[in-house]
Write a protein that holds these residues in place. Sequence first.
Motif, PDB file in Angstrom:
ATOM      1  N   GLU A  57       0.831  -1.209   0.000  1.00 40.35           N
ATOM      2  CA  GLU A  57       0.000   0.000   0.000  1.00 40.35           C
ATOM      3  C   GLU A  57       0.863   1.257   0.000  1.00 40.35           C
ATOM      4  OE1 GLU A  57      -2.364  -0.675   3.468  1.00 40.35           O
ATOM      5  OE2 GLU A  57      -3.872  -1.853   2.370  1.00 40.35           O
ATOM      6  N   ARG A  61       1.050   3.930  -3.111  1.00 41.28           N
ATOM      7  CA  ARG A  61       0.736   5.345  -2.855  1.00 41.28           C
ATOM      8  C   ARG A  61       1.892   6.253  -3.249  1.00 41.28           C
ATOM      9  NH1 ARG A  61      -1.883   3.553   1.690  1.00 41.28           N
ATOM     10  NH2 ARG A  61      -0.034   3.808   2.971  1.00 41.28           N
ATOM     11  N   GLU A  93      -6.007   1.072  -4.420  1.00 41.01           N
ATOM     12  CA  GLU A  93      -5.303   2.352  -4.456  1.00 41.01           C
ATOM     13  C   GLU A  93      -5.431   3.082  -5.790  1.00 41.01           C
ATOM     14  OE1 GLU A  93      -3.680   3.854  -1.908  1.00 41.01           O
ATOM     15  OE2 GLU A  93      -4.166   2.232  -0.554  1.00 41.01           O
TER      16      GLU A  93
END
Length: 149
Positions: A57, A61, A93
């Motif tokens: 994650e 990002r 995401e």
Amino acid sequence: MPETSLRERAVRCLARRDHSRAELARKLASHGTPDEIEDVLNRMSELGLLSDRRFAEAWVRGKAARFGTSRLRHDLARRGVAPETVDDVIDAECGDDDFDRARAVWRAKFRSTPADVREWARQARFLQSRGFAGDVIRKLLKETPDESA
């Protein structure tokens, strides 16, 4: 000077940034036996200090604004993240905004549509190296500047 324990090395690495399990295992490989490393990795996971999902994650990002979905998938797979985790994280995401991200990357680099075939190929290669799909590249380079406004 006493030798730094395997657990201390792992904590130091994780204090700098998140690592995938495979990355951390590679970093610790020269400092212990495979069984010792596996025990430390399991303990770090139990304590919540090591998580492939959290690593993925954070990676997505941090990189999604500059790279396409295929590049993100490739980079995470190279770092040892499971394919299921990669798929889940990228879906969560990035969603379906590959075209918008490609447009932003293209604008930052070129700012004008290709004037000839050679320039078109150069821009397409750039976007392809960033991991954007061929259909996204074709659509982006065929649109006129007025359409994107």
